[in-house]
Design a protein around this motif. Sequence first.
Motif, PDB file in Angstrom:
ATOM      1  N   ALA A  86       0.829  -1.208   0.000  1.00  0.00           N
ATOM      2  CA  ALA A  86       0.000   0.000   0.000  1.00  0.00           C
ATOM      3  C   ALA A  86       0.861   1.255   0.000  1.00  0.00           C
ATOM      4  N   THR A  87       1.957   1.229   0.753  1.00  0.00           N
ATOM      5  CA  THR A  87       2.872   2.376   0.784  1.00  0.00           C
ATOM      6  C   THR A  87       3.473   2.611  -0.598  1.00  0.00           C
ATOM      7  N   ARG A  88       3.879   1.535  -1.240  1.00  0.00           N
ATOM      8  CA  ARG A  88       4.467   1.653  -2.577  1.00  0.00           C
ATOM      9  C   ARG A  88       3.440   2.175  -3.576  1.00  0.00           C
ATOM     10  N   TRP A  89       2.216   1.663  -3.498  1.00  0.00           N
ATOM     11  CA  TRP A  89       1.161   2.136  -4.404  1.00  0.00           C
ATOM     12  C   TRP A  89       0.869   3.619  -4.167  1.00  0.00           C
ATOM     13  N   PHE A  90       0.820   4.006  -2.886  1.00  0.00           N
ATOM     14  CA  PHE A  90       0.549   5.415  -2.589  1.00  0.00           C
ATOM     15  C   PHE A  90       1.677   6.302  -3.118  1.00  0.00           C
ATOM     16  N   ASP A  91       2.909   5.869  -2.930  1.00  0.00           N
ATOM     17  CA  ASP A  91       4.042   6.651  -3.429  1.00  0.00           C
ATOM     18  C   ASP A  91       3.978   6.806  -4.940  1.00  0.00           C
ATOM     19  N   HIS A  92       3.636   5.737  -5.653  1.00  0.00           N
ATOM     20  CA  HIS A  92       3.506   5.818  -7.112  1.00  0.00           C
ATOM     21  C   HIS A  92       2.366   6.764  -7.502  1.00  0.00           C
ATOM     22  N   THR A  93       1.282   6.712  -6.723  1.00  0.00           N
ATOM     23  CA  THR A  93       0.116   7.539  -7.038  1.00  0.00           C
ATOM     24  C   THR A  93       0.421   9.016  -6.841  1.00  0.00           C
ATOM     25  N   ARG A  94       1.035   9.377  -5.701  1.00  0.00           N
ATOM     26  CA  ARG A  94       1.311  10.799  -5.475  1.00  0.00           C
ATOM     27  C   ARG A  94       2.422  11.313  -6.390  1.00  0.00           C
TER      28      ARG A  94
END
Length: 282
Positions: A253-261
């Motif tokens: 989830a952290t990795r996905w959020f980082d990619h999203t932002r």
Amino acid sequence: MTSPHRSAARIQIGTTLRRMREETGVPRERVGEVLHCTLTKISNIENAISGVKQAELEKLLDLYQADEATREDLLTLNSEAHRRRPKSKIGGTIQPWLRRILDVEAIATEALYSSFELLPAVLQTEHYTRALMTGIGLSGEVLEKNLQLRLERQALLTDRKPPLKLWAVVSEPALRAGIGGPEVMRDQLKHVLALTELENVVVQVMPQGAGAHALTGTTLTLFRLPNGMPSLVSVDTPFGDHFEDGANHVERATRWFDHTRAKASGVEESRELLTRITEETT
């Protein structure tokens, strides 16, 4: 090693028990007398270091004069944590699973949020929230109580010491959704702009036409928690939030959020876009 599901349940149960104890004004010493245990054990339960036995939980719920819906909810969750068959009946004006979410949010040090459809609850104005709740069929006393509870969450950003750190990524379509009508939406956008002046609030906008990203179609919040507790991932569904705390889920989830932002507009560019959308909302 404690299973992810069990640890997530412990955190929700512990934070809720602490809130109930504080709200009823019951001293820790009295809790110790009821459970025949040390103050350390009480602290461990409330901080999710250790679990609570079902019989102990029932005594605490009696001590805190919990209503029937809360009793059912916590006993069910604790049964699930101990791998027992859960019950399903939940009632009450404010659903207990929502109270558990708020109890977790109240102790969180940081929240990372991403949604294609909605602004995070802590940024919502009263009229925007009212329009959302009316849209799902709430009315009368149920609407007013849920609305009050939602609005109280905003104090986490401004009144709590230290305040909750919020990093939110919201889509441009969510900012143009017209929830509640143009006036309500315009006031909501002005409110968001004002809150982005706070050092602990960051809002990025995913511009329309940006294409797919890691969290497309998902409303997700990643809670960072104090006192060595594991981070929790909350995924919003029509039936309530689903929590995960497994290291692999949190890392993903952290990795996905980082990619999203990283794909969203920058902070200053997002403020400019928010301002432009506000001016265009008529």
